[in-house]
Design an enzyme around this catalytic site. Structure first.
Site, PDB file in Angstrom:
ATOM      1  N   LYS A 226     -52.344 -17.649  -5.724  1.00 11.48           N
ATOM      2  CA  LYS A 226     -51.440 -18.151  -4.931  1.00 11.48           C
ATOM      3  C   LYS A 226     -50.234 -17.341  -5.001  1.00 11.48           C
ATOM      4  CE  LYS A 226     -48.062 -20.096  -4.896  1.00 11.48           C
ATOM      5  NZ  LYS A 226     -46.811 -19.788  -4.043  1.00 11.48           N
TER       6      LYS A 226
ATOM      7  N   GLY B  87     -43.010 -16.710 -13.296  1.00 12.78           N
ATOM      8  CA  GLY B  87     -42.041 -17.108 -12.274  1.00 12.78           C
ATOM      9  C   GLY B  87     -41.028 -17.642 -13.206  1.00 12.78           C
ATOM     10  N   SER B  88     -40.046 -18.732 -12.880  1.00 13.19           N
ATOM     11  CA  SER B  88     -38.937 -18.970 -13.344  1.00 13.19           C
ATOM     12  C   SER B  88     -39.422 -19.892 -14.530  1.00 13.19           C
ATOM     13  CB  SER B  88     -38.115 -19.859 -12.439  1.00 13.19           C
ATOM     14  OG  SER B  88     -38.664 -21.069 -12.078  1.00 13.19           O
ATOM     15  N   THR B  89     -38.346 -20.220 -15.437  1.00 16.50           N
ATOM     16  CA  THR B  89     -38.494 -20.983 -16.727  1.00 16.50           C
ATOM     17  C   THR B  89     -38.630 -22.568 -16.074  1.00 16.50           C
ATOM     18  OG1 THR B  89     -37.544 -19.292 -17.990  1.00 16.50           O
ATOM     19  CG2 THR B  89     -37.501 -21.781 -18.703  1.00 16.50           C
TER      20      THR B  89
ATOM     21  N   ALA C  56     -39.726 -23.795 -13.106  1.00 16.25           N
ATOM     22  CA  ALA C  56     -41.284 -23.926 -12.564  1.00 16.25           C
ATOM     23  C   ALA C  56     -42.200 -24.032 -13.847  1.00 16.25           C
ATOM     24  CB  ALA C  56     -41.626 -22.874 -11.527  1.00 16.25           C
ATOM     25  N   GLY C  57     -42.000 -23.021 -14.841  1.00 15.69           N
ATOM     26  CA  GLY C  57     -42.948 -23.080 -15.819  1.00 15.69           C
ATOM     27  C   GLY C  57     -42.890 -24.362 -16.726  1.00 15.69           C
TER      28      GLY C  57
ATOM     29  N   GLU D 128     -45.592 -16.472 -17.931  1.00 17.68           N
ATOM     30  CA  GLU D 128     -44.559 -15.518 -17.989  1.00 17.68           C
ATOM     31  C   GLU D 128     -43.339 -15.761 -17.275  1.00 17.68           C
ATOM     32  OE1 GLU D 128     -42.356 -12.457 -17.176  1.00 17.68           O
ATOM     33  OE2 GLU D 128     -44.003 -11.797 -16.077  1.00 17.68           O
TER      34      GLU D 128
ATOM     35  N   CYS E 167     -37.739  -9.869 -14.219  1.00 23.16           N
ATOM     36  CA  CYS E 167     -37.388 -10.553 -15.281  1.00 23.16           C
ATOM     37  C   CYS E 167     -37.090  -9.708 -16.633  1.00 23.16           C
ATOM     38  CB  CYS E 167     -38.695 -11.514 -15.451  1.00 23.16           C
ATOM     39  SG  CYS E 167     -40.363 -10.549 -15.600  1.00 23.16           S
TER      40      CYS E 167
ATOM     41  N   GLU F  87     -29.951 -16.336 -15.831  1.00 27.29           N
ATOM     42  CA  GLU F  87     -30.747 -15.298 -15.358  1.00 27.29           C
ATOM     43  C   GLU F  87     -29.831 -15.221 -13.882  1.00 27.29           C
ATOM     44  OE1 GLU F  87     -34.931 -13.612 -15.027  1.00 27.29           O
ATOM     45  OE2 GLU F  87     -34.876 -15.700 -14.712  1.00 27.29           O
TER      46      GLU F  87
END
Length: 480
Positions: free
Chosen positions: A179, A231-233, A235-236, A253, A287, A387
């Protein structure tokens, strides 16, 4: 105008469930540069069904590792042959400066070769001698594919993120649904075209550009066995919660706010030259960017002056201009996000050394920001903790080495970092004290044989090399 009006599902180009095409716009001037179909939940269902069918049939997962290695080696060679086109497409859709996208191509080769070497040496099946010589039982330990992998990647470095996941996943015998971000529909459509040529069985690979809602549909799909996400923390955390509910395997990651420590004995000219690439790569949309610059109190103003000179020397402009070092942000909202953080830094009381929230003169039509350096920054400030994902550097003073390590570790993140010293052994000793997944000494490039990933809120699991390959396998023990 580049157009992709089909979706690549299970190895074939098929009509999307929604016929409307998304306009892909240039970050440089916001003109339309392409149009592409976007996946909907129904397309995800189709891709996952194809992946599940191919996995259960075993045409790919039951092949010998050597056969899978040969196919992925063909893919790597095909990608190498198209490196210029790939670099151009990423610059076109992302706004990444041409120097960066071209320089990244040999890195993709090294990344792939490290995975291929790891697969050749991997212990796919091993027989263990019993620990008790009197035991009549021996153990056959196998490493087998996890199943259907949902690989979800961000927009900032699409080819690197894609290949760091699909190569090890496919080497291990999995079926994959990749995706990708809508912004990368052009480069990832080209990637799908390369995958079409390498000889993978039907159903093994799909490439779907899609929005966040459709991505969540994929991640939560009951027939997905593992999620590999970059991706972003934020979203993680959401993905981890879904995976936890369904007991899916997951690797994440995530974000970073990395520090580079300039020790008192460092060669400042070399350290600042290293900051140019280690902190401002990919327009700062990286990142692993080392955007917290930790300088010794006794050399603080010297470091600040050198960084001011560096940043003011960098050309901001069109990605295809060979003199450009920093291009535009990918989208208007990302441009505004970075500008808002610069304004916040001023409000927080940091000293604006160079740059500012203004758009560079003559570049008002694009998503440009002015590269910025802040001094007199306290590590508790938001510009030092959050970030920003843009060309913004904060310079933080430290009193002694222990203080430098404390500041470097005073972050919710732990993805990257750097240490600069004329004494390599001393720099290595300091690097060992920094709680982060990767540390470079004196600007050394990241290697692909060792594992890459983050501590703390920067992620779970590792990529690259044998360790990264292993995350796409399950252990099976057969006792005989």
């Amino acid at each position: 105008m580049i157009t992709y009006d089909r979706l690549f599902i299970g190895g074939s180009w098929v009509r999307p469930s929604a016929p409307e095409l998304l306009d892909i716009t240039s970050p440089h001037d916001r003109s339309v540069i392409g149009r592409a179909a976007q996946a909907q939940p129904a397309d995800v269902d189709r891709a996952v069904a194809a992946a599940r069918s191919s996995f259960e049939a075993g045409e790919w997962r039951l092949t010998e590792p050597a056969e899978r290695i040969a196919v992925l080696r063909r893919f790597n060679e095909l990608r190498e042959a198209n490196a210029e086109t790939i670099a151009h497409l990423i610059s076109l859709e992302n706004g990444s400066a041409g120097w960066f996208t071209r320089a990244g191509q040999p890195g993709l080769t090294r990344q792939a070769n490290a995975y291929l070497k790891a697969a050749e040496e991997f212990g796919w099946e091993e027989t263990l001698a019993p620990s008790d010589p009197a035991s009549p039982t021996r153990s056959v330990v196998r490493r087998e594919a996890v199943g259907v992998v949902a690989a979800v990647i961000p927009w900032n470095s699409p080819f690197s993120s894609a290949t760091s996941k699909i190569i090890p996943a496919l080497l291990a015998g999995n079926s994959v649904v990749l995706k990708v971000s809508p912004e990368n529909s052009l480069s990832m459509g080209f990637l799908a075209g390369l995958l079409e040529q390498v000889g993978l069985p039907e159903g093994v690979i799909s490439v779907l550009p899609a929005d966040r809602e459709t991505s969540e549909h994929l991640v939560s799909h009951p027939d997905v066995d593992k999620v590999a996400f970059t991706g972003s923390t934020r979203a993680g955390r959401r993905i981890a919660s879904i995976a936890g509910e369904q007991l899916k395997r997951v690797s994440l990651e995530l974000g970073g706010k990395s520090a580079t420590v300039i020790l008192p004995d460092a060669d400042l000219a070399k350290a600042v030259a290293g900051v140019k690439f280690g902190s401002l790569l990919n327009n700062g949309e990286s990142c692993i960017a080392q955007t917290r610059i930790l300088a010794p109190r006794e050399r603080y103003e010297e470091v600040v002056a050198a960084l001011k000179e560096l940043v003011e020397s960098l050309k901001v402009g069109a990605p295809d201009d060979p003199d450009t070092f920093i291009g535009p942000m990918i989208r208007p909202d990302q441009q505004q996000r970075v500008r808002d953080y610069i304004a916040l830094g001023i409000e927080e009381g940091a000293r604006l050394v160079t740059g500012g929230p203004q758009i560079p003169e003559g570049l008002e039509k694009g998503n440009y920001v002015t590269p910025t350096v802040f001094a007199d920054v306290d590590n508790s400030m938001r510009i030092a903790q959050e970030e920003i994902f843009g060309p913004v550097l904060v310079v933080i003073a430290y009193e002694d080495e222990d203080d430098a390590v404390r500041i470097a570790n005073d972050s919710e993140y732990g993805l990257s970092g750097g240490v600069w010293s004329r004494d390599e052994a001393h720099a290595l000793a300091v690097a060992r004290r920094i709680r982060t997944g990767t540390v470079t000494v004196n600007g050394a490039s990241v290697a692909f044989d060792g594992p890459f990933g983050g501590f703390k809120a920067s992620g779970i699991g590792r990529e690259y090399g044998a360790v990264g390959l292993g995350t796409y396998t399950e252990y099976k023990t057969i006792t005989v």
